[in-house]
Design a protein around this motif. Structure first.
Motif, PDB file in Angstrom:
ATOM      1  N   GLY A  26       0.767  -1.305  -0.098  1.00 27.19           N
ATOM      2  CA  GLY A  26       0.018   0.138  -0.028  1.00 27.19           C
ATOM      3  C   GLY A  26       0.889   1.191   0.048  1.00 27.19           C
ATOM      4  O   GLY A  26       1.989   1.175   0.108  1.00 27.19           O
ATOM      5  N   ILE A  27       0.203   2.437  -0.153  1.00 27.66           N
ATOM      6  CA  ILE A  27       0.844   3.813  -0.046  1.00 27.66           C
ATOM      7  C   ILE A  27       0.221   4.538   1.019  1.00 27.66           C
ATOM      8  O   ILE A  27      -0.844   4.523   1.385  1.00 27.66           O
ATOM      9  N   PRO A  28       1.097   5.003   2.046  1.00 30.70           N
ATOM     10  CA  PRO A  28       0.671   5.493   3.347  1.00 30.70           C
ATOM     11  C   PRO A  28       0.033   7.181   2.834  1.00 30.70           C
ATOM     12  O   PRO A  28      -0.614   7.803   3.937  1.00 30.70           O
ATOM     13  N   THR A  29       0.073   7.565   1.732  1.00 25.46           N
ATOM     14  CA  THR A  29      -0.627   8.913   1.547  1.00 25.46           C
ATOM     15  C   THR A  29      -1.818   8.571   0.928  1.00 25.46           C
ATOM     16  O   THR A  29      -2.326   7.570   0.433  1.00 25.46           O
ATOM     17  N   MET A  80     -11.641   4.601   1.684  1.00 23.59           N
ATOM     18  CA  MET A  80     -11.323   3.654   0.655  1.00 23.59           C
ATOM     19  C   MET A  80     -10.080   3.566  -0.009  1.00 23.59           C
ATOM     20  O   MET A  80      -9.981   4.198  -1.147  1.00 23.59           O
ATOM     21  N   LYS A  81      -8.972   3.135   0.457  1.00 21.05           N
ATOM     22  CA  LYS A  81      -7.738   3.327  -0.147  1.00 21.05           C
ATOM     23  C   LYS A  81      -6.886   2.122   0.163  1.00 21.05           C
ATOM     24  O   LYS A  81      -6.971   1.405   1.084  1.00 21.05           O
ATOM     25  N   ILE A 117      -7.344  -3.952   8.631  1.00 22.87           N
ATOM     26  CA  ILE A 117      -6.922  -2.546   8.259  1.00 22.87           C
ATOM     27  C   ILE A 117      -5.580  -2.407   8.812  1.00 22.87           C
ATOM     28  O   ILE A 117      -5.131  -2.551   9.867  1.00 22.87           O
ATOM     29  N   ALA A 118      -4.478  -2.037   7.883  1.00 21.74           N
ATOM     30  CA  ALA A 118      -3.349  -1.632   8.066  1.00 21.74           C
ATOM     31  C   ALA A 118      -3.165   0.042   7.874  1.00 21.74           C
ATOM     32  O   ALA A 118      -3.430   0.597   7.005  1.00 21.74           O
ATOM     33  N   GLU A 167      -4.464   8.010   7.019  1.00 19.26           N
ATOM     34  CA  GLU A 167      -3.700   7.189   6.249  1.00 19.26           C
ATOM     35  C   GLU A 167      -3.534   5.752   6.476  1.00 19.26           C
ATOM     36  O   GLU A 167      -3.432   5.172   7.751  1.00 19.26           O
ATOM     37  N   VAL A 168      -3.986   5.091   5.467  1.00 18.25           N
ATOM     38  CA  VAL A 168      -4.405   3.803   5.332  1.00 18.25           C
ATOM     39  C   VAL A 168      -3.343   2.987   4.338  1.00 18.25           C
ATOM     40  O   VAL A 168      -3.365   3.437   3.234  1.00 18.25           O
ATOM     41  N   TYR A 169      -2.737   2.169   4.849  1.00 16.52           N
ATOM     42  CA  TYR A 169      -1.783   1.440   4.101  1.00 16.52           C
ATOM     43  C   TYR A 169      -2.278   0.106   3.255  1.00 16.52           C
ATOM     44  O   TYR A 169      -2.027  -0.132   2.294  1.00 16.52           O
TER      45      TYR A 169
END
Length: 412
Positions: free
Chosen positions: A50-53, A172-173, A189-190, A205-207
Motif C-alpha cells: 500500500g501507499i501511506p498517503t 477507501m484506499k 486494516i493496516a 492514512e491507510v496502508y
C-alpha cells in the motif's frame, strides 16, 4: 492552414501519449508492506502492499536481484498521472528460490529498505525486528456502512482500537484484490497508528485493506422471531396500513439472535416497532420507521405462495340499492385506509346520519353517509366527519365502484 491544425493535433496527441506512458515509469518510493503469504512449496511469496498517503497508485515492480542475491524491488506508479487508477494493483507475486534470504523495497535517492528476511533455522519469512510495529498498525473491524469514499466500521472485540472508539471512518484506499469489501464483512486494516479524536473517529492514512471474513447471507437479511416463528424480510413495503396501525404486539422475542434489534439492524428497525399479521398465512407486517414492511416465513419464501403486494380486501355495499363491490385499486385502498386511520375520530358516540354505504376493510365495518361525509364505527361508538375536500375524494372513489344513492329505492 488545415495541415497546420492537423500537425498541432498530432503533436498534442504525441505529448499526451508520452505523458500517459511516462508517468507509468515514475518510481514509488513510499510503498509499504501490508501483509504477505508464502506458498506451501515455498516457491512464491504474495506481497500485499500500500501507499501511506491519499494520492497515487502502484501498477507493478521490477526485481533487481534474485537467486543467491537479495530481491531489490523497485515499484512504479500507474499510467496516466499521480491519481490515475489505470492498471492499479495492490497484490504482487514474487518467485523464490531456496537460496533467497532477503527482500528489499526501494527508497529515495536509490536506497533500499529491508522488508522481509528468511529465518535460516525455520525457513520462515519474517519481518525484521521493529518493522511493522513501527510503520504499520493492523486491526480487524466489521463494515457497518459503505459510503462514497469511506467505510464506517466497528472494531472487533478484543482490539485496542475498540477501547478508543466504537465507530471509525476508514478511507477507501489501498483495497486488496477480490473479494471486494461489503457491509457485514470483517476487514483487516493496516494504518499508521493514528486515530483522529472525533465521532465517529477517523483514520486518514491507510496502508492496506483486505477482507478476512465475508458476511454470511443471513447476516445481511433482517429477520424477526414472533411467537416462535422466524420471519424474514422480503424487502417489500405493505400496500395498506391494515387495522389502522393497531399492532398485535410489540416485538420482544428474538431479533437476529438477540432479545431486541441488534446494533447492526437498529437503523433498519428504528423505534416504536411492532407487528401485525398479514393478508395470508406465513406473512406478518413489521412497523419500522413509520412504514409497514412485509416479512415472510422460509416456507412462504421458498414457494410460489408469496404475494409481493398483499392487498387488504376492501368491500363496499349500498344499503339502499343492494349493490356490492370490491375496491381493487391499491391507491384507492391506501387513500381510504389513511383516512380511516386518522386521529380525528370523535369518541363521544355515533351520529344520527342515515348511512347509505357500508365499507368493510380487514374485517372491520364502517357505515358512511355520502351526503354528510360522515363515517360511523358502531362497534367502538366513534364517528369521523370529513371536510368538504376529503368528502369529495371519498365519494369520487366510491362512485367508481357503486352508485351513491342515499335514499331508499321504491319497489317497482
Amino acid at each position: 492552414m488545415k495541415k497546420r491544425i492537423i500537425a498541432v493535433i498530432v503533436i498534442l496527441a504525441v505529448l499526451v501519449a508520452l505523458f500517459f506512458i511516462g508517468t507509468g515509469f515514475q518510481k514509488r518510493m513510499d510503498v509499504v508492506l501490508v501483509d504477505y503469504s508464502v506458498s506451501e512449496d515455498g516457491t512464491e511469496i504474495t506481497l500485499d502492499v500500500g501507499i501511506p498517503t491519499s494520492t497515487g497508485y502502484i501498477r507493478g515492480f521490477k526485481d533487481n536481484g534474485s537467486g543467491v542475491k537479495p530481491h531489490y524491488l523497485t515499484f512504479f506508479s500507474t499510467f496516466g498521472g499521480i491519481n490515475s487508477p489505470i492498471g492499479a494493483e495492490h497484490s504482487f507475486q514474487l518467485e523464490l528460490t531456496s537460496d533467497d534470504t532477503e527482500i528489499y523495497f526501494n527508497r529515495p535517492e536509490g536506497g533500499y529498505e529491508l522488508i522481509l528476511v528468511k529465518d535460516e533455522e525455520t525457513g520462515q519469512w519474517l519481518r525484521p525486528s521493529g518493522i511493522g510495529e513501527e510503520n504499520n498498525t493492523i486491526f480487524e473491524a466489521t463494515i457497518l456502512e459503505i459510503r462514497d469514499n469511506y467505510f464506517l466500521v466497528e472494531p472487533v472485540e478484543g482490539s485496542q482500537e475498540l477501547n478508543n472508539a466504537d465507530l471509525i471512518t476508514v478511507p477507501m484506499k489501498n483495497i486488496g484484490t477480490a473479494p471486494q469489501p461489503n457491509v457485514g464483512d470483517i476487514i483487516e486494516i493496516a494504518y499508521n497508528g493514528e486515530i483522529a479524536e472525533s465521532y465517529p473517529a477517523q483514520i486518514t492514512e491507510v496502508y492496506g485493506i483486505k477482507v478476512v471474513k465475508e458476511a454470511e447471507q443471513w447476516d445481511l437479511i433482517p429477520m424477526v422471531m414472533v411467537n416462535g416463528e422466524l420471519y424474514i424480510d422480503t424487502g417489500h413495503e405493505s400496500t395498506v396500513e391494515a387495522r389502522c396501525g393497531v399492532m398485535d404486539g410489540e416485538i420482544t422475542s428474538e431479533v437476529d439472535g438477540s432479545e431486541k434489534p441488534t446494533k447492526d439492524n437498529q437503523s433498519n428497525f428504528g423505534t416504536g416497532y411492532g407487528y401485525q399479521y398479514g393478508s395470508q398465512e406465513g406473512i406478518i407486517e413489521i412497523n419500522m420507521n413509520e412504514k409497514w414492511w412485509v416479512f415472510a416465513t422460509e416456507k412462504v419464501l421458498a414457494s410460489s405462495e408469496l404475494m409481493i403486494d398483499p392487498v387488504a380486501v376492501v368491500s363496499i355495499h349500498n344499503v339502499f340499492t343492494g349493490e356490492n363491490a370490491n375496491i381493487t385499486e391499491n391507491e384507492d385502498i391506501r387513500t381510504i385506509s389513511n383516512i380511516l386511520c386518522g386521529d380525528a375520530w370523535n369518541t363521544e358516540g355515533t351520529t344520527d346520519c342515515l348511512s347509505n354505504i357500508e365499507i368493510t376493510i380487514n374485517e372491520e365495518t364502517y357505515k358512511y353517509h355520502s351526503d354528510c361525509g360522515t363515517f360511523n364505527d358502531n362497534v367502538n361508538q366513534n364517528y369521523l366527519s370529513l371536510d368538504d375536500e376529503r368528502k369529495a375524494v371519498v365519494n369520487a372513489i366510491f362512485s367508481e365502484y357503486i352508485s351513491l344513492t342515499a335514499t331508499e329505492v321504491p319497489a317497482e
